[in-house]
Design an enzyme around this catalytic site. Sequence first.
Site, PDB file in Angstrom:
ATOM      1  N   ASP A  99      -6.731  -4.082   5.434  1.00 51.60           N
ATOM      2  CA  ASP A  99      -6.092  -3.121   6.299  1.00 51.60           C
ATOM      3  C   ASP A  99      -6.837  -1.859   6.399  1.00 51.60           C
ATOM      4  OD1 ASP A  99      -5.533  -1.927   3.811  1.00 51.60           O
ATOM      5  OD2 ASP A  99      -3.444  -1.908   3.994  1.00 51.60           O
ATOM      6  N   SER A 120      16.079  10.593  -9.847  1.00 49.07           N
ATOM      7  CA  SER A 120      15.855   9.468  -9.963  1.00 49.07           C
ATOM      8  C   SER A 120      16.533   8.774 -11.111  1.00 49.07           C
ATOM      9  CB  SER A 120      14.314   9.440 -10.406  1.00 49.07           C
ATOM     10  OG  SER A 120      14.080   8.034 -11.018  1.00 49.07           O
ATOM     11  N   GLY A 126       4.629  -0.097 -10.010  1.00 48.23           N
ATOM     12  CA  GLY A 126       3.258  -0.415 -10.305  1.00 48.23           C
ATOM     13  C   GLY A 126       3.017  -1.541 -10.536  1.00 48.23           C
ATOM     14  N   ALA A 127       3.736  -2.598  -9.914  1.00 47.37           N
ATOM     15  CA  ALA A 127       3.702  -4.199 -10.098  1.00 47.37           C
ATOM     16  C   ALA A 127       3.089  -4.475  -8.742  1.00 47.37           C
ATOM     17  CB  ALA A 127       5.066  -4.791 -10.322  1.00 47.37           C
ATOM     18  N   GLY A 128       2.576  -3.622  -7.914  1.00 46.81           N
ATOM     19  CA  GLY A 128       2.111  -4.300  -6.747  1.00 46.81           C
ATOM     20  C   GLY A 128       3.014  -4.640  -5.630  1.00 46.81           C
ATOM     21  N   LEU A 129       4.235  -4.267  -5.820  1.00 43.74           N
ATOM     22  CA  LEU A 129       5.146  -4.561  -4.840  1.00 43.74           C
ATOM     23  C   LEU A 129       5.771  -3.118  -3.833  1.00 43.74           C
ATOM     24  CD1 LEU A 129       7.685  -7.068  -7.197  1.00 43.74           C
ATOM     25  CD2 LEU A 129       5.697  -7.604  -5.632  1.00 43.74           C
ATOM     26  N   SER A 150       6.748  -0.128  -4.601  1.00 45.05           N
ATOM     27  CA  SER A 150       7.802   0.670  -4.770  1.00 45.05           C
ATOM     28  C   SER A 150       7.650   2.240  -4.017  1.00 45.05           C
ATOM     29  CB  SER A 150       8.075   0.798  -6.351  1.00 45.05           C
ATOM     30  OG  SER A 150       7.004   1.462  -7.034  1.00 45.05           O
ATOM     31  N   ASP A 209       1.260  -1.501   3.340  1.00 42.45           N
ATOM     32  CA  ASP A 209       2.750  -1.444   2.505  1.00 42.45           C
ATOM     33  C   ASP A 209       3.825  -0.742   3.093  1.00 42.45           C
ATOM     34  OD1 ASP A 209       0.991  -2.514   0.860  1.00 42.45           O
ATOM     35  OD2 ASP A 209       0.817  -0.802  -0.451  1.00 42.45           O
ATOM     36  N   TYR A 219      -9.776   1.901  -6.196  1.00 46.64           N
ATOM     37  CA  TYR A 219      -9.022   1.552  -4.938  1.00 46.64           C
ATOM     38  C   TYR A 219     -10.037   2.418  -3.856  1.00 46.64           C
ATOM     39  CZ  TYR A 219      -6.110   0.714  -0.874  1.00 46.64           C
ATOM     40  OH  TYR A 219      -5.547   0.414   0.319  1.00 46.64           O
TER      41      TYR A 219
END
Length: 391
Positions: free
Chosen positions: A34, A65, A119-122, A124, A169, A219
């Site tokens: 990207d 939260s 932190g799972a790469g989904l 959030s 994302d 990154y």
Amino acid sequence: MIEQIEFEFQKRFGDQYLIIEAPGRVNLIGEHTDYNDGFVLPAAIDKAIWLAMNLNDTGRIRLFSVDMNEEYDVELTSSLQKSGMGWPDYILGVVDQLRKHGMNSVGFDCVFGGNVPIGAGLSSSAALEGGVLYGLAELNGWKISTMNMAQIAQKAENEFVGVQCGIMDQFASINGKESHALKLDCRTLEYDKIPFRDPDFKIVLCDTGVRRELTGSEYNVRRTQCEEGVSIIQKSHPQVKKLRDVTIEMLEEYIDQMDDVVYKRCKFVIEENRRVLDACDDLEQDNIGAFGEKMFQSHQGLQHKFEVSCKELDILVEVAKKVEGVIGSRMMGGGFGGCTINLVRTNTVEQFKQEVSRDYLKQTGLKVEIYETTISDGTRVIKSTEKQTTE
Ligand code: GLA
């Protein structure tokens, strides 16, 4: 979960609010392309963050939260500072970025929580950014296109949080479409919705349980390496602006002038970008086998050339590969931990779960979390009490 969020909102801030659903995302193929102006193929999923939001007349941003059981309350001053707590920064970053675009909100309240593992790469964080942005736009009556929202949310993360992420994302979370993967051209920001629903196979996510703080810094290093490659090639190919514009043949011309590591990084991106386009053709031709093969190749490249995988992700892919009915498997997102994405024949999903859990535990001593997921719509308002504003 939504009930609990409403309960917490009512307890703190009253009974007028909007509920926004902001989903996490998967990426079928196209990793680290990207920010090189290439192509990606993400989709929003049925794991989400829900936010109850309303404007207030206190001149403050008041946040809670539910998952962290933490609150944060800050005055809306002209220069917002980082919270020092992590999660509030994604929200403050959005407010900061909106202001830079001339949109100044009054104070607001927000209670949120969800089931996108952190932190799972989904994504959030992208879901949170997009959700807050969507909510503020609704509450303030600002007309912002969903693509523009994605750009603003990305900038919030780049400038306030300090991760130089691309747009994938935020784009996927905000623009998702049920049963469709989104083929996004990250240069022009044009995208196609590609149908992605077949009762014969499922998207299954396997979470390594590994969370590495490395992600942000490594990154940014990868981005710099890609830019370094471009700057070398640009010297004699001035039309090249990003790796998107480079072919393998062009890259090979510079093999001697380039650091080995930079060369490997560039090669991966060029190949991965090609794979996305070919994988989209596979989908159009209904050739899921060829599509899955490219997922495996993508993982190989991420592991050996881009070097953003880790032992646990590699084990999960290896273990998955051996299970009957697995069409494709690869690490997903920025890397260094988080999840693999697997395409698995529906009739072998149970077997997949059992074998992967058993073998992963045997090889790492860790328990894998496995989620079957479906592709859902992007960020949207799912509930509105009659009158949100407090005037
Ligand atoms: C993270 C970033 C995205 C993208 C992926 C890698 O998820 O936020 O912009 O670069 O990594 O494909």
